[in-house]
Design a protein around this motif. Structure first.
Motif, PDB file in Angstrom:
ATOM      1  N   ASP A 175       0.820  -1.212   0.000  1.00 46.39           N
ATOM      2  CA  ASP A 175       0.000   0.000   0.000  1.00 46.39           C
ATOM      3  C   ASP A 175       0.857   1.267   0.000  1.00 46.39           C
ATOM      4  OD1 ASP A 175      -2.633   1.119  -0.079  1.00 46.39           O
ATOM      5  OD2 ASP A 175      -2.321   1.830   1.964  1.00 46.39           O
ATOM      6  N   GLY A 176       1.889   1.277  -0.796  1.00 43.42           N
ATOM      7  CA  GLY A 176       2.694   2.477  -0.907  1.00 43.42           C
ATOM      8  C   GLY A 176       1.977   3.567  -1.685  1.00 43.42           C
ATOM      9  N   VAL A 177       2.580   4.751  -1.707  1.00 43.79           N
ATOM     10  CA  VAL A 177       2.016   5.892  -2.414  1.00 43.79           C
ATOM     11  C   VAL A 177       2.418   5.836  -3.887  1.00 43.79           C
ATOM     12  CG1 VAL A 177       2.032   8.412  -2.589  1.00 43.79           C
ATOM     13  CG2 VAL A 177       2.036   7.314  -0.337  1.00 43.79           C
ATOM     14  N   ASN A 178       1.458   6.103  -4.753  1.00 45.29           N
ATOM     15  CA  ASN A 178       1.716   6.287  -6.183  1.00 45.29           C
ATOM     16  C   ASN A 178       2.189   5.040  -6.932  1.00 45.29           C
ATOM     17  OD1 ASN A 178       1.012   9.030  -6.101  1.00 45.29           O
ATOM     18  ND2 ASN A 178       3.077   9.616  -5.455  1.00 45.29           N
ATOM     19  N   PHE A 179       1.729   3.866  -6.545  1.00 44.19           N
ATOM     20  CA  PHE A 179       2.012   2.694  -7.360  1.00 44.19           C
ATOM     21  C   PHE A 179       0.988   1.599  -7.079  1.00 44.19           C
ATOM     22  CE2 PHE A 179       3.898   1.065  -3.521  1.00 44.19           C
ATOM     23  CZ  PHE A 179       3.881  -0.319  -3.646  1.00 44.19           C
ATOM     24  N   THR A 180       0.874   0.672  -8.033  1.00 41.20           N
ATOM     25  CA  THR A 180      -0.024  -0.467  -7.896  1.00 41.20           C
ATOM     26  C   THR A 180       0.816  -1.729  -7.801  1.00 41.20           C
ATOM     27  OG1 THR A 180      -1.718   0.632  -9.235  1.00 41.20           O
ATOM     28  CG2 THR A 180      -1.919  -1.746  -8.953  1.00 41.20           C
ATOM     29  N   PRO A 181       0.725  -2.489  -6.709  1.00 42.85           N
ATOM     30  CA  PRO A 181       1.560  -3.680  -6.544  1.00 42.85           C
ATOM     31  C   PRO A 181       1.203  -4.759  -7.554  1.00 42.85           C
ATOM     32  CG  PRO A 181      -0.122  -3.589  -4.837  1.00 42.85           C
ATOM     33  CD  PRO A 181      -0.195  -2.293  -5.577  1.00 42.85           C
ATOM     34  N   THR A 182       2.199  -5.293  -8.220  1.00 36.51           N
ATOM     35  CA  THR A 182       1.957  -6.323  -9.234  1.00 36.51           C
ATOM     36  C   THR A 182       1.607  -7.662  -8.603  1.00 36.51           C
ATOM     37  OG1 THR A 182       4.334  -6.822  -9.301  1.00 36.51           O
ATOM     38  CG2 THR A 182       3.496  -5.208 -10.882  1.00 36.51           C
ATOM     39  N   GLU A 183       1.950  -7.852  -7.328  1.00 35.42           N
ATOM     40  CA  GLU A 183       1.693  -9.133  -6.677  1.00 35.42           C
ATOM     41  C   GLU A 183       0.214  -9.363  -6.381  1.00 35.42           C
ATOM     42  OE1 GLU A 183       5.671  -7.508  -5.130  1.00 35.42           O
ATOM     43  OE2 GLU A 183       3.670  -6.743  -5.610  1.00 35.42           O
ATOM     44  N   VAL A 184      -0.537  -8.286  -6.215  1.00 38.06           N
ATOM     45  CA  VAL A 184      -1.941  -8.381  -5.822  1.00 38.06           C
ATOM     46  C   VAL A 184      -2.817  -8.586  -7.054  1.00 38.06           C
ATOM     47  CG1 VAL A 184      -3.842  -7.221  -4.626  1.00 38.06           C
ATOM     48  CG2 VAL A 184      -1.477  -6.818  -3.888  1.00 38.06           C
ATOM     49  N   PRO A 185      -3.706  -9.578  -7.031  1.00 40.28           N
ATOM     50  CA  PRO A 185      -4.636  -9.747  -8.167  1.00 40.28           C
ATOM     51  C   PRO A 185      -5.370  -8.429  -8.438  1.00 40.28           C
ATOM     52  CG  PRO A 185      -4.770 -11.632  -6.693  1.00 40.28           C
ATOM     53  CD  PRO A 185      -3.899 -10.619  -5.999  1.00 40.28           C
ATOM     54  N   ILE A 186      -5.357  -7.988  -9.694  1.00 45.14           N
ATOM     55  CA  ILE A 186      -5.835  -6.643 -10.019  1.00 45.14           C
ATOM     56  C   ILE A 186      -7.300  -6.436  -9.671  1.00 45.14           C
ATOM     57  CG2 ILE A 186      -6.355  -7.246 -12.409  1.00 45.14           C
ATOM     58  CD1 ILE A 186      -5.055  -3.858 -11.019  1.00 45.14           C
ATOM     59  N   GLU A 187      -8.134  -7.470  -9.844  1.00 49.79           N
ATOM     60  CA  GLU A 187      -9.549  -7.301  -9.515  1.00 49.79           C
ATOM     61  C   GLU A 187      -9.750  -7.110  -8.010  1.00 49.79           C
ATOM     62  OE1 GLU A 187      -8.752 -11.711  -9.263  1.00 49.79           O
ATOM     63  OE2 GLU A 187      -8.174 -10.035 -10.575  1.00 49.79           O
ATOM     64  N   LYS A 188      -8.885  -7.749  -7.208  1.00 46.41           N
ATOM     65  CA  LYS A 188      -8.958  -7.569  -5.763  1.00 46.41           C
ATOM     66  C   LYS A 188      -8.442  -6.184  -5.364  1.00 46.41           C
ATOM     67  CE  LYS A 188     -10.598 -11.655  -4.947  1.00 46.41           C
ATOM     68  NZ  LYS A 188     -12.006 -11.831  -4.528  1.00 46.41           N
ATOM     69  N   PHE A 189      -7.372  -5.754  -6.022  1.00 49.18           N
ATOM     70  CA  PHE A 189      -6.854  -4.415  -5.766  1.00 49.18           C
ATOM     71  C   PHE A 189      -7.937  -3.375  -6.021  1.00 49.18           C
ATOM     72  CE2 PHE A 189      -4.967  -0.430  -7.171  1.00 49.18           C
ATOM     73  CZ  PHE A 189      -4.049  -0.164  -6.164  1.00 49.18           C
ATOM     74  N   ASP A 190      -8.613  -3.498  -7.122  1.00 49.41           N
ATOM     75  CA  ASP A 190      -9.656  -2.526  -7.484  1.00 49.41           C
ATOM     76  C   ASP A 190     -10.809  -2.530  -6.480  1.00 49.41           C
ATOM     77  OD1 ASP A 190      -8.206  -1.789  -9.713  1.00 49.41           O
ATOM     78  OD2 ASP A 190      -9.349  -3.046 -11.106  1.00 49.41           O
ATOM     79  N   SER A 191     -11.239  -3.708  -6.047  1.00 57.19           N
ATOM     80  CA  SER A 191     -12.358  -3.777  -5.102  1.00 57.19           C
ATOM     81  C   SER A 191     -11.969  -3.234  -3.732  1.00 57.19           C
ATOM     82  CB  SER A 191     -12.865  -5.220  -4.974  1.00 57.19           C
ATOM     83  OG  SER A 191     -11.902  -6.067  -4.368  1.00 57.19           O
ATOM     84  N   ILE A 192     -10.713  -3.445  -3.329  1.00 54.43           N
ATOM     85  CA  ILE A 192     -10.237  -2.951  -2.032  1.00 54.43           C
ATOM     86  C   ILE A 192     -10.144  -1.421  -2.040  1.00 54.43           C
ATOM     87  CG2 ILE A 192      -8.238  -2.878  -0.486  1.00 54.43           C
ATOM     88  CD1 ILE A 192      -7.705  -5.834  -1.456  1.00 54.43           C
TER      89      ILE A 192
END
Length: 255
Positions: A175-192
């Motif tokens: 959950d850093g600033v200004n980036f999207t972690p590649t390890e996290v499934p993108i659909e889960k990232f978006d819902s969170i």
């Protein structure tokens, strides 16, 4: 049975105790938050209730940290079976108790690094909980949570720690600033992120680090927080506080 055999059996038993497995992950109650299945024990619910009292940016950050980590763990069956999911929940939910800027905060010291404040606070929270039992929350298990929180602002160490410490700290990094972690499934990232927005996180983090430098400078020297004091706090001065300064004092380098 020979003496050597007895010693071997005892040694094997000691090794098993020293390397605890997750405490009954398959039997823990669960719930779904922002599309992510997570542990739903009473102590986890109470930790959630505690951080919900914090400002939105901090509450949302703590929740994203937990959920981003949980979503990544859930995507790997082997990992999900090996990580202590309850310890991971508490370590991530409570990792930033040291960010509490409220007056007379029970979590924040006058001189310690904020990561250490958070680690101490999380362990104290667990030990004070009505469900606490030393046979369940062993010192080894608590130490894994402590280290996962205490190391989350120090780079290059946690990847070589045990799996629980590693995943608490790694989850914070998701959950850093200004980036999207590649390890996290993108659909889960978006819902969170949809349920726990990131828009206020950057300003909240900068304000918090600046506050730390202003109110407890000795807990910020030689850390990644220090530059916020140099940039934003009048009179803040880290000169002479660095390891380099102490080591090189009185030394003249030969040309």
């Amino acid at each position: 049975m020979k003496v050597t055999s007895i010693i071997s059996v005892l040694a094997l038993g000691a090794t098993t105790l020293a390397s605890p497995k997750p405490i009954g992950n398959k039997h823990l109650p669960t719930t779904v938050i922002a599309g992510v299945e997570v542990v739903d024990t009473q102590i986890v619910r109470d930790a959630h209730a505690l951080i919900k009292k914090f400002p939105d940016f901090l509450y949302w950050h703590s929740m994203r940290t937990w959920l981003l980590g949980a979503a990544t763990i859930n995507a790997n069956k082997t990992l999900k079976a090996e990580v202590d999911l309850e310890a991971h929940a508490l370590g991530t939910i409570l990792h930033d108790l040291g960010w509490d800027m409220s007056e007379n905060s029970p979590w924040v010291s006058k001189d310690r690094r904020f990561e250490v404040d958070g680690a101490i606070g999380a362990v104290n929270f667990i030990k004070a909980h009505k469900s606490y039992k030393p046979c369940t929350w062993t010192e080894n298990r608590l130490e894994r949570i402590f280290d996962g929180i205490a190391l989350h602002g120090t780079f290059g160490i946690h990847p070589y720690k045990n799996i629980d410490t590693k995943w608490i700290t790694s989850s914070v990094g998701f959950d850093g600033v200004n980036f999207t972690p590649t390890e996290v499934p993108i659909e889960k990232f978006d819902s969170i992120v949809a349920e726990f927005p990131k828009e206020t996180f950057q300003k909240g983090a900068i304000d918090t680090f600046t506050w730390m430098c202003a109110t407890k400078p000795n807990g910020t020297y030689n850390t990644f927080v220090e530059p916020f004091g140099t940039a934003y706090v009048p009179g803040y001065n880290a000169t002479g506080k660095h390891s380099f300064d102490r080591i090189t004092a009185g030394y003249t380098r030969e040309q």
